[in-house]
Design an enzyme around this catalytic site. Structure first.
Site, PDB file in Angstrom:
ATOM      1  N   CYS A   2       1.563   5.310   5.003  1.00  0.00           N
ATOM      2  CA  CYS A   2       2.028   6.352   5.911  1.00  0.00           C
ATOM      3  C   CYS A   2       1.394   6.154   7.284  1.00  0.00           C
ATOM      4  CB  CYS A   2       1.658   7.729   5.368  1.00  0.00           C
ATOM      5  SG  CYS A   2       2.278   8.056   3.710  1.00  0.00           S
ATOM      6  N   ARG A  33       5.321   2.213   9.394  1.00  0.00           N
ATOM      7  CA  ARG A  33       4.417   2.419   8.261  1.00  0.00           C
ATOM      8  C   ARG A  33       5.040   3.311   7.183  1.00  0.00           C
ATOM      9  NH1 ARG A  33      -0.847   0.958   9.682  1.00  0.00           N
ATOM     10  NH2 ARG A  33      -1.647   2.148   7.934  1.00  0.00           N
ATOM     11  N   TRP A  97       5.638   7.526   3.826  1.00  0.00           N
ATOM     12  CA  TRP A  97       6.197   6.604   2.823  1.00  0.00           C
ATOM     13  C   TRP A  97       5.865   7.233   1.486  1.00  0.00           C
ATOM     14  CZ3 TRP A  97       4.250   3.394  -1.129  1.00  0.00           C
ATOM     15  CH2 TRP A  97       5.155   2.431  -1.617  1.00  0.00           C
ATOM     16  N   ASN A 124      -2.952   9.449   4.692  1.00  0.00           N
ATOM     17  CA  ASN A 124      -2.452   8.118   4.393  1.00  0.00           C
ATOM     18  C   ASN A 124      -3.316   7.545   3.277  1.00  0.00           C
ATOM     19  OD1 ASN A 124      -1.451   5.465   4.383  1.00  0.00           O
ATOM     20  ND2 ASN A 124      -2.813   4.840   6.052  1.00  0.00           N
ATOM     21  N   GLY A 125      -2.722   7.280   2.115  1.00  0.00           N
ATOM     22  CA  GLY A 125      -3.483   6.754   0.990  1.00  0.00           C
ATOM     23  C   GLY A 125      -3.044   7.397  -0.312  1.00  0.00           C
ATOM     24  N   GLU A 561       9.782 -17.699   1.102  1.00  0.00           N
ATOM     25  CA  GLU A 561       9.773 -16.787   2.243  1.00  0.00           C
ATOM     26  C   GLU A 561      11.191 -16.431   2.681  1.00  0.00           C
ATOM     27  OE1 GLU A 561       8.412 -14.466   5.524  1.00  0.00           O
ATOM     28  OE2 GLU A 561       7.642 -14.979   3.532  1.00  0.00           O
ATOM     29  N   LYS A 565      12.890 -12.656   2.742  1.00  0.00           N
ATOM     30  CA  LYS A 565      13.527 -12.035   3.911  1.00  0.00           C
ATOM     31  C   LYS A 565      14.918 -11.514   3.555  1.00  0.00           C
ATOM     32  CE  LYS A 565      10.215 -12.270   6.536  1.00  0.00           C
ATOM     33  NZ  LYS A 565       9.495 -11.905   5.341  1.00  0.00           N
ATOM     34  N   GLU A 568      14.345  -8.326   1.459  1.00  0.00           N
ATOM     35  CA  GLU A 568      13.795  -7.227   2.254  1.00  0.00           C
ATOM     36  C   GLU A 568      14.845  -6.576   3.151  1.00  0.00           C
ATOM     37  OE1 GLU A 568       9.277  -7.791   3.635  1.00  0.00           O
ATOM     38  OE2 GLU A 568      10.523  -9.499   4.143  1.00  0.00           O
ATOM     39  N   HIS A 584      15.647 -27.127 -15.503  1.00  0.00           N
ATOM     40  CA  HIS A 584      14.916 -26.406 -16.556  1.00  0.00           C
ATOM     41  C   HIS A 584      15.367 -24.950 -16.654  1.00  0.00           C
ATOM     42  CE1 HIS A 584      12.239 -29.791 -17.252  1.00  0.00           C
ATOM     43  NE2 HIS A 584      12.077 -29.886 -15.938  1.00  0.00           N
ATOM     44  N   LYS A 683       5.347  -1.325   6.616  1.00  0.00           N
ATOM     45  CA  LYS A 683       4.732  -2.524   7.176  1.00  0.00           C
ATOM     46  C   LYS A 683       3.339  -2.786   6.611  1.00  0.00           C
ATOM     47  CE  LYS A 683       4.472  -5.915  10.219  1.00  0.00           C
ATOM     48  NZ  LYS A 683       5.340  -7.095  10.081  1.00  0.00           N
TER      49      LYS A 683
END
Length: 688
Positions: A2, A33, A97, A124-125, A561, A565, A568, A584, A683
């Site tokens: 947050c 955030r 968040w 925040n936490g 990566e 992306k 996300e 395989h 983020k």
């Protein structure tokens, strides 16, 4: 995860409209955030009484982004006078968040102690023992309206306040906060406001970041002031006399001052560049006289030099232009296009192209110890983990040491053995990633040398590392990391070069990599110039439901990566596959309907990649191939081609990831997704 922001103007008159604008703009800077909901708490009176002992509070909250909160604020103008001027005022603000409870009005912060809002808090936490605290409070007849862990904090404070009401003169706002946080377990950054303590604010942190900005028309009385201890972990009382040497305030007779409290300095820089980074267990309080003090409860860790006994005012070098979009429609696009400059900044002052030398000042004094180490461990999460995967092969080659690359969460789950002669690198853009920070402390307790690789000066990983490298990529606002990845990549390459600079057998390889680094910024510009071609490709792919990305060797990290992306930003299923594993299992997915991208460049595994490409074609696959410019042989086997300049094999991944960044951006835009704020993500991941 947050974002918290608070503003106190002491003897600096501001209208309610100005105060709210500062709070809302602070939230907009922190929206990366978390953006499930947002809210603010301000004084609710329409007439200012400076001698009032109590002031009613107003909470304005709304589900959704900060823009939705602004609509709620417009509605509030019917009842609140936005022109009333406050000589001194405290406002707190939060963008959420969601962790406990869905986004709605009651779960949105600020959380209140009761229906009248005697105490309010932003957080925040995560509080891990909130269920026990909630059960205790319910036994004492407290009613809960939300599903959040945060509501237990503010109700616990109300419980302590009511308990000491008969002896109120001896309990300060700061002491109430201190009593409250001593009962909390978990991670938090907190800011408290109360109707009983107008003009005062108290903030505290443990495990989550918190920074204080100070703005004054005159010079501050000091640039460093002591931390005051009130009690130790056994409850023994220490002297905590507050005098002029232990407080922060403007020098001289002018006492006007403004304080800004935030999760990130990016929310403060437009107001001031003078900041103080709080340490774990710090409690900062601004009293009614406008003076700032920092207290802490003495703990067992305070016998170590981990927490200095004073806090320094730091001057930020960040500029407001760095956190603005400029002419770009999104932060992500801006940050992709900043990569020629960001990689140059990462190398500036470190790579001497004339003398073929590399110097990393942040680890220079520890190089002798690093060279004697038993093994190298590289630990990160998400994109930061991928930067370590991208450079692992080079680091093994250049250092001739065992190199272990781990996801921080898995590293902790396994209780991995760590030894005193290990060197552990912790990679994090924000420097606050919870899992990475926990892994750092785990390794530090076992005596390993800790090296931080971060993009944020003053972050927890910066402060808790023995040494480190600042990647100098500049502020990254978009939730999906782009330029931080390429700068982390280059930082680790530079470390590999330093480790091999004395080896005659490596001189040719060493020189070729430095030559490659010199060409890199211009080659990145070449790739960015292909944006139109990549956009056309996105138009063909954006309605698909899945996308496979295959490669091997130095380009395997690009597959991981690039797939991340896509996931996300576009919410499309995507998977990065090691081309050597194709037969395989993953080959079963390949047919004419499955879109797939293959990375086939002229490196030591080119022949093996060509074998995989031909296997895909034999199953009617239609591979989109990222290859080197002018590679006609590879182009013959491709359905479509993206050509990138040829580079040294270990640097090729920087040029092959940029088309994947652009492709994910354009697919997301075509699918009408928010590229800067993807759903369910944030983020800075400051919870485990």
């Amino acid at each position: 995860m947050c974002g918290i922001f608070a503003y106190l103007n002491y003897l600096t008159p501001r209208t309610r409209e100005e105060i709210i604008r500062i709070l809302v703009n602070g939230l907009k800077r922190l929206e990366y955030r978390g953006y499930d909901s947002a809210g603010i708490a301000i004084d609710g009176c329409n007439e200012v009484n400076l001698s009032a002992l109590e002031v009613a509070l107003v909470l304005l909250k709304r589900k959704g982004k900060v823009a939705a909160l602004e609509e709620e604020i417009e509605v509030a103008k019917k009842d609140l006078d936005f022109n009333v001027e406050f000589p001194t005022h405290v406002g707190i603000a939060h963008t959420r968040w969601a962790t406990h409870g869905e986004p709605n009005w009651v779960n949105t912060h600020p959380q209140r102690s009761d229906s009248t809002g005697e105490f309010v808090v932003i957080h925040n936490g995560i509080i891990t023992n909130y269920k026990d605290l909630k059960a205790f409070l319910m036994e004492h007849s407290y009613q809960f309206e939300s599903e959040t862990d945060t509501e237990t904090i503010v109700k616990l404070m109300k419980h302590f306040y009511d308990f000491h009401k008969k002896d109120l003169h001896s309990v300060t706002f700061r002491e109430l906060v201190e009593k409250t946080i001593q009962q909390l377990e978990g991670a938090f950054a907190l800011a408290f406001k109360s109707s009983h303590f107008p003009g005062e604010i108290v903030v505290a942190r443990r495990g989550s970041p918190l920074v204080i900005g100070v703005k004054s028309p005159t010079k501050l009385a000091t640039d460093r002031f002591p931390v005051l201890f009130s009690k130790d972990h056994r409850g023994n009382t220490f002297s905590s006399i507050v005098d002029d040497l232990s407080t922060l305030a403007p020098a001289g007779e002018e006492k006007e001052v403004e304080y800004f409290f935030a999760s990130d300095a990016s929310a403060i820089i437009e107001h001031t560049n003078q900041v103080i980074y709080l340490e774990d267990n710090d409690i900062a309080a601004v009293s009614r006289n406008g003076k700032l003090t920092i207290h802490r409860v003495r703990t067992l860790t305070d016998i170590e030099p981990l927490s200095p006994m004073s806090r320094e005012i730091i001057t930020l070098k960040m500029q407001i232009q760095q956190i603005m979009k400029g002419n770009f429609p999104s932060f992500m696009q801006k940050e992709i296009y900043e990569q020629p400059e960001s990689v140059t900044n990462t190398m500036r002052g470190r790579v001497n192209f004339e003398e073929n030398r590399v110097l990393l000042g942040g680890i220079k004094e520890h190089m002798a110890e690093i060279r004697r180490c038993r093994r190298l461990l590289f630990i990160g999460c998400g994109t930061s983990y991928h930067s370590a995967v991208a450079t692992r092969q080079l680091l093994e080659e250049m250092t001739e040491l065992p190199v272990m690359v781990d996801l921080a969460s898995d590293f902790l789950d396994r209780s991995t053995p760590v030894f005193r002669d290990d060197v552990c690198f912790f990679i994090s853009q924000s420097g606050e990633t919870a899992d990475t920070l926990m892994a750092l402390r785990y390794c530090k307790q076992r005596g390993a040398l800790i090296v931080g690789i971060t993009n944020t000066v003053g972050s927890s990983i910066c402060r808790e590392s023995h040494c480190g490298v600042h990647i100098n990529a500049g502020p990254e606002i978009g939730v999906a990391s782009t330029k931080a990845y390429t700068s982390q990549f280059i930082s680790l390459v530079m470390f590999g070069l330093i480790m091999s600079e004395d080896r005659l057998s490596m001189r040719e390889r060493y020189s070729s990599i430095i030559s490659g680094l010199k060409k890199l910024p211009e080659q990145i510009k070449e790739v960015l110039a292909m944006d139109g071609q990549i956009h056309k490709l996105a138009e063909e792919l954006y309605q698909q439901r899945s996308l496979l990305v295959m490669g091997r060797g130095f380009n395997y990290a690009t597959c991981l990566e690039g797939a991340l992306k896509i996931k996300e930003l576009t919410y499309m299923h995507s998977e990065g596959i090691m081309a050597g594993e194709l037969k395989h299992g993953p080959l079963a997915l390949v047919d004419s309907a499955m879109p797939l991208i293959m990375i086939v460049t002229r490196d030591p595994v080119y022949g093996k990649c060509m074998n995989a490409l031909q296997q895909v074609n034999a199953r009617n696959g239609q591979p989109i191939v990222i290859c080197n410019k002018g590679d006609e042989e590879t182009k013959k086997h491709a359905y479509k081609v993206i050509e990138v300049p040829e580079q040294v094999d270990c640097l090729q991944g920087i040029l092959t990831i940029i088309p994947m960044q652009l492709l994910s951006l354009h697919i997301a835009e075509l699918r009408k997704c928010d590229v800067d704020c993807p759903r369910n993500l944030a983020k800075s991941v400051t919870v485990e």
